[in-house]
Design a protein around this motif. Structure first.
Motif, PDB file in Angstrom:
ATOM      1  N   ALA A   8       0.841  -1.187   0.000  1.00  0.00           N
ATOM      2  CA  ALA A   8       0.000   0.000   0.000  1.00  0.00           C
ATOM      3  C   ALA A   8       0.881   1.243   0.000  1.00  0.00           C
ATOM      4  O   ALA A   8       1.930   1.260   0.655  1.00  0.00           O
ATOM      5  N   THR A   9       0.482   2.263  -0.731  1.00  0.00           N
ATOM      6  CA  THR A   9       1.197   3.526  -0.629  1.00  0.00           C
ATOM      7  C   THR A   9       0.246   4.563  -0.046  1.00  0.00           C
ATOM      8  O   THR A   9      -0.959   4.532  -0.275  1.00  0.00           O
ATOM      9  N   LEU A  10       0.808   5.472   0.732  1.00  0.00           N
ATOM     10  CA  LEU A  10       0.018   6.501   1.393  1.00  0.00           C
ATOM     11  C   LEU A  10       0.348   7.854   0.766  1.00  0.00           C
ATOM     12  O   LEU A  10       1.410   8.018   0.151  1.00  0.00           O
ATOM     13  N   ASP A  11      -0.544   8.815   0.958  1.00  0.00           N
ATOM     14  CA  ASP A  11      -0.274  10.112   0.331  1.00  0.00           C
ATOM     15  C   ASP A  11       0.845  10.881   1.032  1.00  0.00           C
ATOM     16  O   ASP A  11       1.339  11.885   0.541  1.00  0.00           O
ATOM     17  N   SER A  12       1.247  10.381   2.172  1.00  0.00           N
ATOM     18  CA  SER A  12       2.404  10.969   2.839  1.00  0.00           C
ATOM     19  C   SER A  12       3.700  10.533   2.165  1.00  0.00           C
ATOM     20  O   SER A  12       4.782  10.916   2.587  1.00  0.00           O
TER      21      SER A  12
END
Lengths: 588, 472
Positions: A183-187
């Motif tokens: 998963a990638t986060l917007d941070s």
């Protein structure tokens, strides 16, 4: 953590100045306290434990024969950490989380040095299913997906606690290795299934709560008299041969925890082999799956390097915390904490520190309490609840409970199961002394037992305790004048107490049925003995002599309830109680 | 090879040398005295400009000008199958006048730990022919089972009896693999010359010597040498077991002397002492020896250890027996009272224990009733023992009939079950039959440790007198 998973941090290498057993000093090493370093040409793993001027002291987790001054020491710049991720269950590690089966395939039956292996398999792929969607907000510790780790356990993939968190930008189901991003986060942060965590630092939680559910152990004396709570702490001290390890293993097999971490700290190699052989065969009494599917073993046997013995309990509890963060109830058995304390003593004496009591370092009590404080019933940062129950075996020299490790442990733990050499000698197992042991969780757990098992659970237990207490007082008189000199009612009490001991407290860990006793059956046996007691006293009041009461042939069948299969036990008890009543009433 | 004449300090068994190049920890050292003698030693502490050396053969005669050579390797034991039948001294040099040993391999004497995943769990019954051991504290292959004794007790006789009689009963006729051979590796540490003769005479008389390797460090040999003798013994045993497929029985006597030597070195190094002056690392040190017993998956042989130790002042809480008991898989107690009653072997079964017993006995291994019978014998004998104290106060008449039966039981248990002499070899069936004979004294209802079906099968009622009566 291991060399294999470690990107080489830039740091200044040092030079070995002296070698004395597991303690090595190096000069010119630029390191922080507790950094992991690799020592000498063979790259032996070590940890920085003291810095003085230009000299850095290192404890080495491997045998140091033939290491000489002048060789280099490389710093990783990282504290001693464990690899966390799917694949830890059904695995056996050494004290610094090297999987022993991988080591065996690399170096054969004997443990060699300088071999390194990551704590989790980096190549293996796992089927990941997301539990959050793109656009959802996730914070540190939150669950983003799951992986079927073993047949029993669904592994929750967590956002590492040291992440900032943010909105999920992409997340997909599929097969991934632990190193690949799920998963990638917007941070900008990328979540993988692999985390590292320093072993000497507790993973964060929201708060510790008061535990109110028992860790049901399937051992009558424990569930019945001295229960342990999920999230509680217990100590089992006892001289050698009194059955510490058998009790620990019974707990590891039958306790109703979701996850069991078994730390063999400085104990026997054959015992660990027994666990490795038995656990895959034995079914988990809750799920029916093999026990290994919920178990992680950490084995640092007594002849493995002493410094790794010092670290193995931390490795264990860090893995336990990771599963707790997923919302599981974890039970950690440490066998034996005395060996851990001795490892501290050995390292401390090589450092020429000022010794405290019996040569143990002055910080013994602080280390012990810091360790046990990592147990508890917690609200996790992701909102789930999980617990870690810690059961530590203690091996007091000469069976003397006044020594420092036992005493410092007793100041912290709330359940004390005192093993007794006299009981063990007469093969009364588990050899837990009912006069000396205690559990401070009793009142907090009684509501559970009263709701789930029987309304009069605590009253019946109190009756058993009173009877056993009375027996020990009477035994003192018997020792002086003999049993026949006692009045009839006291002789009857002795007889009832004998059945409490033999039919209820004793439990055969090697019998297929008896080794696990559900709390319902624990209660049934106790009520059977109590109803014999009540009937017998009525008969006595009606003038039947004690010898006649005890000679009725139904009574010895009380001893057979324990070995009666659980599903037949209720009927067996009902029949038996009826027989006893009828036979007694015939007498008057 | 590096050679120095820079000794700065000699203290007890230790020699300190200034060096100008790095010396490895545990490295071997040779010191030549002015009179031309060569002493061997080992590096105990390595610093960049000096080392501390522990000298095995004593420091007498060494002076400041003695030359010190560092051999650049750790201590190795030359191993070969030809060692069988040989007698060596405590540092591995032949003393039987035989030919030099031509080694097949040279093994490091600091044995590496066996990986627990590579171990095979020991569960093959060894029949020692001693009822108190076979019946009550069964020994299995790969176990470490020490004898806890004290001065003046016949522990050596018992060790010899076990070495002589130990067999593994053939359970299957269709032996598909070649039966591994049996060997004894005997390590004597600080025993007297008389004791040594006793062992050697017995080995020679029974022909056991040809399947034995004997290491002798006698009471007047240097104490420091004792710290390496058991390591040489175990290195040899591991080689025979894991590379040559022998079933090796290791007898180490007397572990107390070994620990005294450890203490001596610890004191000379000015270490912070632990309990009773023994070093704090004694647990680890002993574990490094005892844990070398075992079996390995996929290898034929096994190492079974019987260490003997004498408890100073008969005190089992003394650090030596205490730490040993925490490492070993049980213990056999030799008892002074039983010995003075002339019961031989005088094994007190109550505090004795074999931890690996449960998996080594039962149907297919020994006999189906073994576990229950042994449990019941324990319980009944413990009951009888307890009552003895009471009898001293109130007399036998004051006791109930059932109590009197237990007293008789305890008496007969000692005289018929335990007392068999050092030359009688009982097989397991005989041992268990004697046990049933004794248990049949007690009413069936008292046998609460034994399954009902087994009682049916083996219990002999008083009315129908058993044919075999009591054993001789």
């Amino acid at each position: 953590m291991s060399q294999a998973t470690q990107e080489q941090a830039v740091s200044d290498d040092g030079v070995i100045e002296s070698v004395s057993g597991p303690v090595v000093t190096a000069t010119d090493l630029n390191a922080r306290m507790n950094d992991v370093v690799y020592v000498g040409e063979e790259g032996l793993m070590g940890e920085v434990i003291e810095i003085e001027g230009n000299v850095t002291t290192i404890q080495v987790y491997e045998e140091t024969s033939a290491v000489s001054p002048g060789e280099t020491v490389t710093n990783t710049g990282e504290p001693l950490s464990v690899d966390l991720g799917p694949g830890m269950l059904d695995t056996i590690y050494d004290g610094v989380q090297r999987p022993l089966d991988v080591l065996e395939s690399q170096m054969g039956a004997f443990l060699d040095r300088g071999v390194d292996a990551p704590g989790i398999d980096l190549e293996k792929t796992w089927e990941f299913s997301p539990t959050v969607e793109v656009g959802e907000e996730v914070g540190p510790g939150d669950i983003v997906g799951t992986v079927d780790e073993t047949v029993s356990i669904e592994h929750k993939v967590l956002v590492p606690p040291d992440f900032e968190g943010g909105e999920v930008e992409s997340i997909e189901a599929g097969a991934f290795t632990v190193e690949e991003t799920v998963a990638t986060l917007d941070s900008g942060e990328e979540v993988t299934m692999h985390q590292e965590w320093p072993v000497r630092e507790a993973r964060p939680t929201v708060e510790k709560q008061t535990p109110t559910t028992p860790l049901v152990s399937g051992q009558r004396i424990l569930d019945g008299l001295f229960p342990l709570a999920k999230g509680g702490t217990a100590a089992i001290p006892g001289p050698f041969g009194s059955g510490k390890t058998v009790t620990q293993q019974s707990l590891a097999k039958f306790a109703d925890a979701d996850i069991v971490i078994y730390v063999g700290c400085g104990e026997r190699g054959n015992e660990m082999t027994e666990v490795i052989d038995d656990f895959p065969e034995l079914p988990d009494p809750q799920s029916g799956n093999p026990l290994m599917a919920r178990t992680c073993l950490i084995a640092n046997t007594s002849n493995m390097p002493v410094a790794a013995r010092e670290s193995c309990v931390y490795t264990g509890i860090t893995i336990a915390e990771y599963y707790r963060d997923m919302g599981y109830d974890v039970a950690l058995m440490a066998d034996s904490t005395s060996r851990w304390a001795e490892a501290m003593r050995e390292i401390s004496s090589r450092l020429e520190e000022m010794p405290g009591e019996e040569g143990y370092p002055a910080y013994l009590a602080a280390r012990l309490s810091a360790f046990y404080e990592r147990a508890g019933y917690f609200e996790n940062v992701n909102g789930t609840e999980g617990s870690i129950s810690v059961i530590g075996a203690v091996s007091p020299p000469g069976g003397d409970f006044s020594e420092p490790v036992t005493q410092n442990t007793l100041r912290i733990v709330k359940t004390f199961w005192a093993l007794d050499a006299d009981l063990a000698e007469r093969r009364h197992f588990p050899a837990i002394n009912w006069d000396e042991s205690y559990s401070l969780y009793r009142s907090q757990l009684d509501p559970w037992f009263e709701d789930e098992i029987a309304d009069d659970w605590s009253d019946t237990r109190q009756w058993a305790i009173d009877t056993l207490d009375e027996e020990s007082e009477l035994q003192e008189i018997v020792q002086l004048v003999g049993k026949d000199a006692l009045p009839e009612d006291q002789r009857l009490t002795l007889e009832v107490a004998r059945y409490l001991r033999e039919a209820w407290l004793q439990q055969n860990a090697f019998h297929d049925v008896d080794r696990y006793c559900p709390p319902e059956k624990t209660y049934q046996i106790l009520t059977a003995i109590k109803s014999f007691n009540d009937e017998a006293f009525e008969a006595l009041d009606a003038g039947v002599p004690v010898d006649e009461i005890t000679s009725i042939d139904a009574v010895p069948r009380l001893n057979r309830i324990a070995t009666t299969p659980d599903e037949e036990a209720a009927e067996f008890v009902a029949d038996l109680t009826e027989d006893i009543t009828n036979q007694l009433r015939e007498k008057y | 090879m590096k050679e120095y004449q820079t000794i700065t300090e000699i203290s007890g068994p230790l020699v300190f040398v200034e060096t100008d190049e790095p010396i490895g920890y545990d490295e071997m050292v040779e010191i030549e005295t002015p009179s031309g003698e060569t002493r061997r030693g080992q590096v105990l502490e390595a610093a960049s400009d000096h080392v501390a050396i522990q000298v095995f053969e004593g420091t007498d005669g060494i002076d400041r000008d003695s030359s010190v050579r560092f051999l650049g390797e750790t201590l190795k034991m030359p191993v070969t199958e030809d060692l069988l039948g040989r007698v060596l001294d405590g540092s591995g040099q032949p003393i039987d006048g035989g030919p030099d040993i031509v080694p097949d391999e040279r093994h490091d004497i600091i044995g590496a730990a066996i990986n627990p995943t590579a171990r095979e769990y020991p569960e093959e019954f060894i029949q020692t022919g001693v009822a108190a051991i076979d019946g009550m504290n069964t020994l299995v292959r790969g176990q470490k089972l020490p004898i806890f004794s004290a001065s003046g007790l016949p522990h050596n006789e018992l060790a010899l009896q076990i070495a002589r009689q130990a067999t593994v009963p053939e359970e299957t006729a269709d032996e598909d693999e070649e039966e591994s051979e049996f060997a004894v590796v005997f390590g004597a540490m600080g025993i007297t010359a008389e004791e040594a003769n006793e062992f050697m005479d017995d080995f020679e008389r029974t022909g056991a010597l040809e399947r034995s390797v004997v290491f002798m460090n006698l009471a007047d040999d240097p104490a420091v040498e004792r710290t390496i003798t058991p390591r040489l013994v175990l290195t040899t045993a591991e080689y025979l077991a894991f590379e040559k497929d022998y079933h090796v029985l290791v007898i180490l006597t007397d572990m107390t002397n070994y620990c005294e030597a450890l203490r001596e070195i610890g004191a000379a190094r000015e270490e912070v002492p632990g309990r009773r002056g023994y070093p704090g690392y004694m647990y680890t040190d002993l574990a490094e020896l005892y844990e070398r017993a075992g079996r390995i998956d996929g290898r034929e042989g096994s190492v079974t250890q019987i260490p003997i130790l004498t408890m100073p002042g008969d005190d089992e809480t003394h650090p030596i027996p205490d730490l040993t008991g925490y490492i070993t898989e049980g213990q056999i107690y030799i008892d002074r009272d039983l010995n003075s009653q002339n019961i031989s072997p005088p094994i007190n079964v109550l505090p004795s224990l074999s931890r690996l017993m449960d998996d080594g006995i039962g149907e297919g291994l020994t006999r189906e009733d073994h576990a229950d019978v042994s449990d019941q014998l324990y319980a009944a004998y413990a009951e009888g023992e307890d009552l003895r104290d009471l009898v001293n106060i109130v007399g036998r008449e004051a006791l109930s009939e059932s109590d009197n039966k237990y007293l008789d039981f305890a008496e007969r248990f000692e005289n018929e079950f335990v007392d068999q002499g050092f030359t009688t070899d009982r097989d397991i069936d005989e041992t268990l039959d004697i046990a049933w004979d004794l248990l049949s004294m007690l009413p069936k209802t008292e046998l609460n440790r034994i399954g009902e079906d087994l009682i049916e099968e083996y219990y002999t009622d008083d009315e129908e007198q058993p044919v075999e009566a009591t054993a001789d």
